[in-house]
Design a protein around this motif. Structure first.
Motif, PDB file in Angstrom:
ATOM      1  N   HIS A 182       0.838  -1.196   0.000  1.00  0.00           N
ATOM      2  CA  HIS A 182       0.000   0.000   0.000  1.00  0.00           C
ATOM      3  C   HIS A 182       0.877   1.252   0.000  1.00  0.00           C
ATOM      4  O   HIS A 182       1.715   1.435   0.892  1.00  0.00           O
ATOM      5  CB  HIS A 182      -0.901  -0.001   1.239  1.00  0.00           C
ATOM      6  N   TRP A 197      -1.633  -1.288  -4.277  1.00  0.00           N
ATOM      7  CA  TRP A 197      -2.541  -0.173  -4.008  1.00  0.00           C
ATOM      8  C   TRP A 197      -1.768   1.112  -4.270  1.00  0.00           C
ATOM      9  O   TRP A 197      -0.904   1.501  -3.495  1.00  0.00           O
ATOM     10  CB  TRP A 197      -3.061  -0.239  -2.570  1.00  0.00           C
ATOM     11  N   SER A 206      -4.884   5.723  -3.237  1.00  0.00           N
ATOM     12  CA  SER A 206      -5.967   4.745  -3.152  1.00  0.00           C
ATOM     13  C   SER A 206      -6.442   4.521  -1.721  1.00  0.00           C
ATOM     14  O   SER A 206      -7.409   3.791  -1.505  1.00  0.00           O
ATOM     15  CB  SER A 206      -5.524   3.412  -3.762  1.00  0.00           C
TER      16      SER A 206
END
Length: 223
Positions: free
Chosen positions: A92, A133, A137
């Motif tokens: 992420h 990600w 996001s």
């Protein structure tokens, strides 16, 4: 929450028998943490369970990384020689975004300053089978909570805040998911108390403190 994956369905199907077997072996009910650990034990017969001494060999359901320490994890994984990740994993991109001027400007600055890092993470994720990600996001706390926090699962993730998606304490978002990471809401709360000159009391963090007779308070008793 995303659709329940096949390995999670298999975990749920096997869990009743594993927990019943553990209750017979231990001769007592199980705590929530014990239920999750027993359900993920690699080999129950070969595993020792001496509290405070046993080293558990567990099957992990999911791994989550972020874009700072995740770089090092990816480098180490590349050196292992493996072609694909062994369990569902995601990375992420949120930690390299500094909150200074506003969402749009902060995101543009992060993409400009960390373009090389993001390109590496994206290409490594594609090659080794991780979910990527992208910047903008969402922060890892909420993304993991909304998409991957499946009750009864075991997850390894980065940083102290990632247990936000699970953990054992009542202050966490979903008390049925066990997350491995340093710290959590309870530690943050204690730190805030000490910073403001107030010593954290035992009941502030709601630890399962045993009574004088060795029993647990009603809200912490296993079933």
């Amino acid at each position: 929450m995303s659709a329940v994956q096949p390995q999670i369905r298999a975990l749920y199907a096997a869990m009743p028998d594993r927990l019943a077997r553990a209750r017979r072996t231990f001769g007592r009910p199980l705590t929530l943490t014990e239920k999750i650990l027993v359900a993920h034990c690699w080999d129950f017969d070969a595993q020792t369970w001496e509290r405070g001494k046993a080293i558990l060999r567990l099957r992990v359901d999911r791994v989550a990384l972020q874009d700072v320490t995740g770089q090092m994890a990816l480098f180490q994984f590349m050196m292992s020689g493996r072609k694909r990740v062994a369990v569902p994993s995601t990375i992420h991109c949120d930690h390299l975004i500094r909150a200074e001027s506003g969402a749009a400007e902060d995101l543009q600055r992060a993409v400009r300053e960390s373009e090389e890092v993001y390109n590496f993470i994206r290409s490594a994720a594609r090659k080794y089978g991780l979910g990527f990600w992208r910047p903008g996001s969402g922060i890892i706390h909420q993304v993991v909570l909304e998409n991957y926090a499946t009750p009864g699962t075991l997850m390894i993730a980065a940083d102290s805040h990632t247990p936000n998606a699970g953990g054992e304490g009542r202050h966490q978002q979903d008390p049925r998911v066990l997350r491995a990471g340093r710290g959590g809401d309870q530690r943050d709360r204690q730190g805030n108390d000490l910073q403001h000159g107030r010593r954290a009391r035992r009941d502030d963090v709601d630890l399962p403190v045993r009574r004088a007779d060795g029993g647990l308070p009603a809200r912490h008793r296993p079933r």
